[in-house]
Design an enzyme around this catalytic site. Structure first.
Site, PDB file in Angstrom:
ATOM      1  CB  CYS A  90      -0.954   0.001   1.189  1.00 15.08           C
ATOM      2  SG  CYS A  90      -2.117  -1.382   1.151  1.00 15.08           S
ATOM      3  CB  CYS A 119      -0.151   0.446   7.819  1.00 22.59           C
ATOM      4  SG  CYS A 119      -1.863   0.380   7.213  1.00 22.59           S
TER       5      CYS A 119
END
Length: 468
Positions: free
Chosen positions: A132, A452
């Site tokens: 991500c 994250c």
């Protein structure tokens, strides 16, 4: 405030005791009045700026982008960036793109998208992947190239198409098919075919799961929420906040990074389609999505599968000014972190934030705008609790004290991944350009971007508003 009072006292003393002309006194006073925060420019280090950033609308998977390929979306983002900036294609020295779920036909999607967008075949391009934070990695790769003097102008971005992910044959079937391709006689081929069994046809479906732990990210988010005592009610409330703020920003014309995209054979898409403010009552009716029947993570308080692409134009400050551009922001210090992929999978922002602040010589109080990636409402709330915990800082991070949680009035004020959508590799660019736009709109100087990522990794970066 103490400094301001001291300045007032000094100026009053100067005014009453001095026999200097009034104009001279005013000039002296100008040198002791409070100034804006210090700039983070470093001696001997190039200033690197974001000139512009765009993204095509982020759409729920299976909607208007369903029949396209990833390079189509990336090409549209690149063309949107070119149209907005009018930057000559031959000025761009390098292109870096991030992606997570790779299309095997276009494994170097950066190159295919660049060629499709009309860039010269002499312009190098490569693709990075870091879950991500892939477009964060693309941007910092560009920063490194410019800082090292290898390039002056880099385009970075990210793309994800969840509407069409690779679905593989089983390992047994793949092995049989490859062996069959090498068979020379009809007898050999028939012999191999006769060994195929029904279970060979079971496909290998992709999953958002950790290879090292085999746990899905949603399941991990549910465990994380439970570990930090985050209730279902708190998660639903935060998700509703995200959608409400995103809707307000969308209606108010604040999402300036969105560029329209004429989908071939379909209408022009002009806005994100996942922003859907609901009610606590409606959200409360949903069943747990991962840990059943007692989990707290649901479809309503999780980010949804999204198609989309983003792109930013990075330059050395010197180059940008020479070309007549007014940059939006400086990209300053950044860090990448890694921790336990099982129990701390989604705590990247907690670990990255104090490190990047220390690197930049800032504190939480210096930050005017926070833009954090929202994978799950529970993940965000767990990070806020961890950041505000001395116990966690001391026992899990080896730090003397907590860094402190960002105040919500500065946090993701135009919505986040829960509402705007989360094309895995495209979100990082959205975070950076949103931080730059918010800094200008809200009169701030420093923004902190954090996210994250799968594998227990994380990222944080300081964005400084370019002087207005």
């Amino acid at each position: 405030m103490a400094c301001f009072i001291l300045n007032l006292r000094c100026s009053d003393t100067l005014w009453r005791s001095s026999k200097l002309p009034t104009a001279t006194i005013c000039a002296l006073l100008a040198t002791v009045q409070p100034k804006s925060k210090k700039t983070l420019a470093k001696s001997g280090v190039k200033n690197i700026v974001v000139v512009e950033g765009v993204r095509i609308p982020f759409l729920q998977s299976g909607t208007s982008y369903a029949d396209l390929m990833p390079h189509d979306l990336a090409r549209a983002a690149l063309q949107g960036l070119l149209n907005r900036t009018s930057v000559p294609r031959d000025v761009v020295d390098y292109i870096v793109y991030g992606t997570v779920i790779q299309e095997v036909k276009t494994s170097n999607v950066a190159r295919e998208a660049a060629l499709g967008a009309g860039f010269s075949d002499k312009t190098p391009a490569h693709t990075v992947t870091m879950a991500c934070i892939s477009s964060n990695q693309a941007m910092t790769t560009g920063v490194g190239m410019i800082a090292a003097g290898q390039c002056d102008v880099v385009v970075a971005g990210g793309v994800e198409l969840m509407s069409d992910v690779p679905i593989r044959h089983s390992r047994k079937m793949r092995k049989t098919m490859l062996t069959l391709n090498r068979a020379k006689t009809l007898g050999q081929k028939l012999s191999l075919i006769s060994k195929i069994r029904p279970d060979y046809f079971a496909p290998e479906l992709p999953a958002v799961a950790e290879f090292s732990t085999s746990e899905t990210m949603g399941h991990s988010a549910d465990r994380l929420a439970a570990a930090f005592g985050i209730s279902r009610l708190e998660q639903d409330e935060y998700a509703l906040r995200s959608h409400t703020l995103a809707k307000k920003a969308q209606d108010g014309g604040l999402l300036l990074d969105v560029v329209p995209f004429k989908v071939p054979g379909k209408d022009t898409v002009t806005k994100d389609n996942g922003i859907r403010p609901s009610s606590m009552e409606q959200m409360g009716k949903l069943k747990p999505a991962f840990v059943k029947p007692y989990g707290t993570v649901t479809a309503a308080n999780s980010s949804f599968l999204t198609d989309g692409a983003s792109a930013v134009l990075l330059m050395s400050e010197e180059k940008a000014l020479a070309m007549g551009y007014k940059p939006k922001a400086y990209l300053r210090d950044f860090v990448y972190v890694s921790q336990d992929p099982k129990d701390q999978l989604l705590l990247g922002p907690t670990y990255a934030t104090p490190k990047v602040l220390e690197k930049a010589g800032l504190t939480m109080a210096d930050i005017d705008v926070f833009e954090f990636h929202e994978a799950f409402a529970g993940q965000i709330l767990a990070n806020l609790k961890a950041m505000d915990s001395d116990w966690f800082a001391q026992n899990c991070m080896g730090r003397k004290s907590k860094v402190g949680a960002p105040p919500l009035e500065k946090f993701n004020n135009w919505g986040g991944s829960l509402s705007l959508g989360h094309p895995f590799a495209a979100t990082g660019c959205r975070l950076v350009i949103t931080a730059a736009h918010r800094l200008k709109k809200e009169g701030g100087q420093y923004g902190l971007v954090a996210a994250c990522a799968a594998g227990g990794q994380g990222h944080a970066m300081i964005v400084e508003l370019y002087p207005q």
